[in-house]
Design an enzyme around this catalytic site. Structure first.
Site, PDB file in Angstrom:
ATOM      1  N   LYS A 113       6.519  -2.489 -13.380  1.00  0.00           N
ATOM      2  CA  LYS A 113       5.228  -2.195 -12.765  1.00  0.00           C
ATOM      3  C   LYS A 113       4.110  -2.564 -13.754  1.00  0.00           C
ATOM      4  CE  LYS A 113       6.487  -0.158  -8.839  1.00  0.00           C
ATOM      5  NZ  LYS A 113       6.116  -0.683  -7.517  1.00  0.00           N
ATOM      6  N   CYS A 118      12.410   0.001  -1.178  1.00  0.00           N
ATOM      7  CA  CYS A 118      12.238   1.350  -0.645  1.00  0.00           C
ATOM      8  C   CYS A 118      11.027   1.973  -1.311  1.00  0.00           C
ATOM      9  CB  CYS A 118      13.475   2.218  -0.884  1.00  0.00           C
ATOM     10  SG  CYS A 118      13.892   2.492  -2.619  1.00  0.00           S
ATOM     11  N   ASP A 156       5.714  -6.218 -10.559  1.00  0.00           N
ATOM     12  CA  ASP A 156       5.023  -5.751  -9.356  1.00  0.00           C
ATOM     13  C   ASP A 156       3.643  -5.257  -9.752  1.00  0.00           C
ATOM     14  OD1 ASP A 156       4.173  -4.728  -6.970  1.00  0.00           O
ATOM     15  OD2 ASP A 156       5.895  -3.385  -6.660  1.00  0.00           O
ATOM     16  N   LYS A 198      10.679  -3.143   3.749  1.00  0.00           N
ATOM     17  CA  LYS A 198      10.917  -1.708   3.540  1.00  0.00           C
ATOM     18  C   LYS A 198      10.901  -1.016   4.901  1.00  0.00           C
ATOM     19  CE  LYS A 198       8.738  -1.511  -1.010  1.00  0.00           C
ATOM     20  NZ  LYS A 198       7.471  -1.234  -1.720  1.00  0.00           N
ATOM     21  N   GLU A 236       5.505  -9.400  -7.375  1.00  0.00           N
ATOM     22  CA  GLU A 236       5.258  -8.746  -6.105  1.00  0.00           C
ATOM     23  C   GLU A 236       3.780  -8.411  -5.960  1.00  0.00           C
ATOM     24  OE1 GLU A 236       7.257  -5.079  -4.453  1.00  0.00           O
ATOM     25  OE2 GLU A 236       8.834  -5.858  -5.736  1.00  0.00           O
ATOM     26  N   ASP A 282       4.467  -7.716  -0.447  1.00  0.00           N
ATOM     27  CA  ASP A 282       4.991  -6.367  -0.181  1.00  0.00           C
ATOM     28  C   ASP A 282       3.993  -5.611   0.702  1.00  0.00           C
ATOM     29  OD1 ASP A 282       6.143  -3.898  -0.109  1.00  0.00           O
ATOM     30  OD2 ASP A 282       6.042  -3.490  -2.247  1.00  0.00           O
TER      31      ASP A 282
HETATM   32 MG    MG Z   1       6.021  -3.403  -4.400  1.00  0.00          MG
END
Ligand code: MG
Length: 362
Positions: A162, A294, A189, A266, A217, A242
């Site tokens: 992240k 998820c 991400d 997701k 992402e 995403d």
């Molecule tokens: Mg994401």
């Protein structure tokens, strides 16, 4: 086999460490669990995490939507009417994708049980074994390096990092992580945190520094499709959508406009397995590979996601580490998490036999 009633409860699981992204910080998972009861004594289960920062849904909104809008349409109906029931869920009201996902997953569980098949076999079959990545929260570079080192020690060979909180630090973060995980595949991400030009510049710097990033992402704002396409066209790193892809219509538009190289599916964004299948089918047509992702979820809904991922070959990447981030597992049966490996049982439906410690509300 008729649906005779429903129960709604809350399920809590503590996280091992706080989960931090560019959008939020979370200390524990508290999800809504739906149980659909049937005339033959079987129970279909679904789950929805309140992820207000992404889907706009809270615990209270999920409970109210299931109790007042969706479940009353299902009670008294025959499970054999499966497709019609799934459409009832999606057409009950607009939005509220996670509440719909909980109901849709419970219906798939019930229908697969009535066919005496595990969900993944009902979806076409496949190898019931997946390998997931591990998410590393955004922090100071040294902390992220330690977390990455721990992940590698636990056997994970793909790390999802992240980034995006204070973008000035992102290059240092990735250098620290790469130093601690030299052989791991690293995906990142940004959770919408960058501007399009900033994204292209940062990703270029990362690759120039030899960081070997597999994919990025959601580098830019969810609604900035033009910006997403700009990054996709100009970045040396493949771009995965995403937060920009909730519905199958979103997925089609992104693929038609070549605004992303990859899609993250997701269940909580698209409203469950029924629509996730539609997205996967569209992606098959375009040859666009997908990741199964998820939210911070416990094991009921992640098990459903694992069933879909096993059955669809276009889903080539797995980011189902929600349960692995929890320090407790209240779900009996379902997917078995063993380090990076996820195995599905051969039991009918989702393969879940019960859930402990549900605090029933309805
Ligand atoms: Mg994401």
């Amino acid at each position: 086999m008729k649906i005779t009633g429903f129960r709604i409860g809350l399920l809590s699981a503590r996280l091992r460490v706080p989960f931090k992204t560019a959008l939020r910080t979370v200390n524990s998972v508290e999800d809504v669990v739906l149980e659909l009861e049937c005339s033959d004594g079987s129970t279909g289960r679904g789950e929805a995490p309140p992820t207000a920062a992404i889907t706009g849904e809270t615990t209270d909104s999920i409970i109210a939507v299931l109790r007042d809008h969706i479940c009353p349409r299902l009670v008294g109906r025959d499970v054999a009417d499966f497709q019609a029931l799934c459409e009832e869920v999606q057409s009950a009201l607009v939005g509220n994708s996670s509440a719909k996902a909980a109901a849709d997953i419970a219906l798939w569980d019930l229908y697969a049980r009535s066919c005496a098949l595990p969900v993944y076999k009902l979806l076409g079959g496949g190898v019931p074994l997946l390998v997931t990545d591990l998410t590393i929260s955004v922090n100071e570079p040294e902390i992220m390096a330690k977390d990455a080192e721990y992940g590698v020690k636990c056997g994970y060979d793909v790390l999802k990092i992240k980034v995006g909180v204070d973008p000035g630090l992102d290059l240092a973060r990735l250098k620290a992580v790469r130093g601690a995980a030299k052989d791991a595949k690293i995906r990142i991400d940004a959770n919408q945190a960058w501007t399009p030009r900033q994204a292209v510049r940062l990703l270029g710097q990362m690759q120039d520094a030899g960081l070997d990033i597999e994919l990025v992402e959601q580098p830019v704002k969810a609604r900035d499709i033009e910006g997403l396409r700009y990054v996709t066209a100009n970045s040396p790193v493949p771009v995965m959508a995403d937060e920009s892809v909730f519905t199958s219509q979103d997925a089609l538009k992104l693929m038609q406009e070549r605004a992303a190289d990859l899609l993250n599916i997701k269940l909580m964004k698209c409203g469950g397995l029924t629509n996730a299948l539609r997205i996967a089918s569209a992606a098959e047509v375009y040859g666009v590979e997908c990741m199964m992702g998820c939210m911070l979820e416990a094991k009921v809904s992640v098990t459903a996601a694992a069933h879909l991922a096993c059955a669809k070959r276009i889903i080539t990447r797995i980011d189902l580490d929600g349960p692995a981030l929890c320090s407790e597992d209240p779900v009996n049966g379902g997917a078995v998490f063993d380090g990076r490996e996820i195995r599905l049982p051969d039991a009918p439906g989702l393969g879940i036999s019960g859930v402990n410690n549900i605090r029933y509300i309805v």
